[in-house]
Write a protein that holds these residues in place. Structure first.
Motif, PDB file in Angstrom:
ATOM      1  N   ASN A  66       0.833  -1.199   0.000  1.00 55.81           N
ATOM      2  CA  ASN A  66       0.000   0.000   0.000  1.00 55.81           C
ATOM      3  C   ASN A  66       0.872   1.255   0.000  1.00 55.81           C
ATOM      4  O   ASN A  66       0.593   2.218  -0.719  1.00 55.81           O
ATOM      5  CB  ASN A  66      -0.949   0.008   1.200  1.00 55.81           C
ATOM      6  CG  ASN A  66      -2.060  -1.014   1.052  1.00 55.81           C
ATOM      7  OD1 ASN A  66      -2.415  -1.390  -0.052  1.00 55.81           O
ATOM      8  ND2 ASN A  66      -2.601  -1.462   2.170  1.00 55.81           N
ATOM      9  N   GLU A  67       1.926   1.233   0.815  1.00 57.40           N
ATOM     10  CA  GLU A  67       2.843   2.375   0.871  1.00 57.40           C
ATOM     11  C   GLU A  67       3.520   2.590  -0.480  1.00 57.40           C
ATOM     12  O   GLU A  67       3.602   3.717  -0.972  1.00 57.40           O
ATOM     13  CB  GLU A  67       3.893   2.125   1.957  1.00 57.40           C
ATOM     14  CG  GLU A  67       4.852   3.267   2.157  1.00 57.40           C
ATOM     15  CD  GLU A  67       5.862   2.946   3.255  1.00 57.40           C
ATOM     16  OE1 GLU A  67       6.957   3.509   3.189  1.00 57.40           O
ATOM     17  OE2 GLU A  67       5.545   2.147   4.151  1.00 57.40           O
ATOM     18  N   VAL A  68       3.976   1.507  -1.067  1.00 63.64           N
ATOM     19  CA  VAL A  68       4.628   1.599  -2.377  1.00 63.64           C
ATOM     20  C   VAL A  68       3.634   2.098  -3.422  1.00 63.64           C
ATOM     21  O   VAL A  68       3.977   2.922  -4.284  1.00 63.64           O
ATOM     22  CB  VAL A  68       5.226   0.228  -2.783  1.00 63.64           C
ATOM     23  CG1 VAL A  68       5.632   0.204  -4.245  1.00 63.64           C
ATOM     24  CG2 VAL A  68       6.412  -0.107  -1.901  1.00 63.64           C
ATOM     25  N   PHE A  69       2.406   1.629  -3.340  1.00 71.15           N
ATOM     26  CA  PHE A  69       1.376   2.066  -4.290  1.00 71.15           C
ATOM     27  C   PHE A  69       1.121   3.569  -4.164  1.00 71.15           C
ATOM     28  O   PHE A  69       1.019   4.277  -5.165  1.00 71.15           O
ATOM     29  CB  PHE A  69       0.086   1.269  -4.057  1.00 71.15           C
ATOM     30  CG  PHE A  69      -1.006   1.601  -5.021  1.00 71.15           C
ATOM     31  CD1 PHE A  69      -0.907   1.227  -6.354  1.00 71.15           C
ATOM     32  CD2 PHE A  69      -2.133   2.296  -4.605  1.00 71.15           C
ATOM     33  CE1 PHE A  69      -1.914   1.537  -7.249  1.00 71.15           C
ATOM     34  CE2 PHE A  69      -3.138   2.607  -5.492  1.00 71.15           C
ATOM     35  CZ  PHE A  69      -3.031   2.226  -6.821  1.00 71.15           C
ATOM     36  N   MET A  70       1.052   4.058  -2.920  1.00 73.33           N
ATOM     37  CA  MET A  70       0.834   5.493  -2.707  1.00 73.33           C
ATOM     38  C   MET A  70       2.017   6.289  -3.260  1.00 73.33           C
ATOM     39  O   MET A  70       1.825   7.315  -3.925  1.00 73.33           O
ATOM     40  CB  MET A  70       0.659   5.786  -1.207  1.00 73.33           C
ATOM     41  CG  MET A  70      -0.550   5.098  -0.598  1.00 73.33           C
ATOM     42  SD  MET A  70      -2.081   5.689  -1.310  1.00 73.33           S
ATOM     43  CE  MET A  70      -2.402   7.051  -0.252  1.00 73.33           C
ATOM     44  N   LYS A  71       3.233   5.823  -3.000  1.00 72.01           N
ATOM     45  CA  LYS A  71       4.414   6.514  -3.521  1.00 72.01           C
ATOM     46  C   LYS A  71       4.438   6.491  -5.043  1.00 72.01           C
ATOM     47  O   LYS A  71       4.812   7.475  -5.682  1.00 72.01           O
ATOM     48  CB  LYS A  71       5.694   5.877  -2.972  1.00 72.01           C
ATOM     49  CG  LYS A  71       5.943   6.177  -1.509  1.00 72.01           C
ATOM     50  CD  LYS A  71       7.221   5.530  -1.018  1.00 72.01           C
ATOM     51  CE  LYS A  71       7.472   5.838   0.449  1.00 72.01           C
ATOM     52  NZ  LYS A  71       8.705   5.196   0.927  1.00 72.01           N
ATOM     53  N   LEU A  72       4.021   5.384  -5.591  1.00 71.08           N
ATOM     54  CA  LEU A  72       3.976   5.268  -7.054  1.00 71.08           C
ATOM     55  C   LEU A  72       2.953   6.228  -7.645  1.00 71.08           C
ATOM     56  O   LEU A  72       3.220   6.866  -8.672  1.00 71.08           O
ATOM     57  CB  LEU A  72       3.650   3.827  -7.454  1.00 71.08           C
ATOM     58  CG  LEU A  72       3.642   3.502  -8.930  1.00 71.08           C
ATOM     59  CD1 LEU A  72       5.027   3.729  -9.531  1.00 71.08           C
ATOM     60  CD2 LEU A  72       3.210   2.073  -9.160  1.00 71.08           C
ATOM     61  N   GLN A  73       1.806   6.359  -7.006  1.00 74.24           N
ATOM     62  CA  GLN A  73       0.808   7.311  -7.477  1.00 74.24           C
ATOM     63  C   GLN A  73       1.339   8.741  -7.401  1.00 74.24           C
ATOM     64  O   GLN A  73       1.158   9.535  -8.326  1.00 74.24           O
ATOM     65  CB  GLN A  73      -0.481   7.191  -6.653  1.00 74.24           C
ATOM     66  CG  GLN A  73      -1.345   6.013  -7.047  1.00 74.24           C
ATOM     67  CD  GLN A  73      -2.621   5.963  -6.227  1.00 74.24           C
ATOM     68  OE1 GLN A  73      -2.678   6.449  -5.099  1.00 74.24           O
ATOM     69  NE2 GLN A  73      -3.662   5.354  -6.794  1.00 74.24           N
TER      70      GLN A  73
END
Length: 187
Positions: free
Chosen positions: A104-111
């Protein structure tokens, strides 16, 4: 006579010799077996009868695994079972939770990175558009200056041509008067 049949003969049949025509010997006791039968029996026991070797291996296996090792393998297997159960019940769910949290953290950073890249790309496109507009405006200005320069050159050319024409006419007139003056003097 086959090897198996010779070894399985009863003492009464062993007393009969295959060469005696099937007659029984007198009752002096069993006759010694024929040397060929003895050799066939030994060959059979060495080559085809594996029971003594197998029995020895079985005794060694039983001694090795039951007497020497005891229940050590069972304890090792039980420990492995407990470790696997613990991993399935505790470690795996923790790993899944950590993985989902990190994902989830990586997904937020990716967004966020994607949004930043989109903004940068939009700025770059705007800058390119401005540069293109500046280049087009500069080119139009240069074309206008060139056309003005060419008009000036044409007007200057016309002026120079006109002056040249006037100068030529004056020179013609001057030469014509000089010729007349020269003609007067020479006559």
């Amino acid at each position: 006579m086959s090897g198996g049949a010779a070894a399985a003969m009863s003492p009464a049949k062993a007393a009969e010799s295959p060469f005696s025509g099937g007659k029984k010997r007198d009752s002096l006791g069993p006759a010694p077996p024929h040397p060929i039968l003895k050799d066939v029996g030994e060959i059979y026991s060495r080559l085809l009868d594996h029971r003594p070797v197998i029995q020895g291996e079985m005794r060694y296996f039983i001694k090795e695994f039951e007497e020497k090792r005891g229940l050590r393998e069972m304890r090792v297997l039980e420990n492995l079972k407990n470790t696997v159960s613990e991993a399935n019940d505790q470690t795996l769910p923790k790993c899944e939770q950590v993985m989902h949290g990190n994902l989830n953290e990586v997904f937020m950073k990716l967004q966020a990175a994607t949004e930043m890249m989109n903004r940068l790309q939009q700025r770059e496109q705007e800058e390119r558009k401005l540069q293109t507009e500046k280049l087009v405006a500069g080119e139009k200005q240069r074309i206008a200056l060139w056309e003005e320069f060419m008009k000036e050159q044409h007007s200057m050319k016309a002026v120079v041509d006109e002056e040249h024409t006037k100068a030529m006419e004056r020179l013609k007139e001057q030469y014509a008067t000089m010729e007349k003056d020269l003609a007067k003097h020479t006559i």
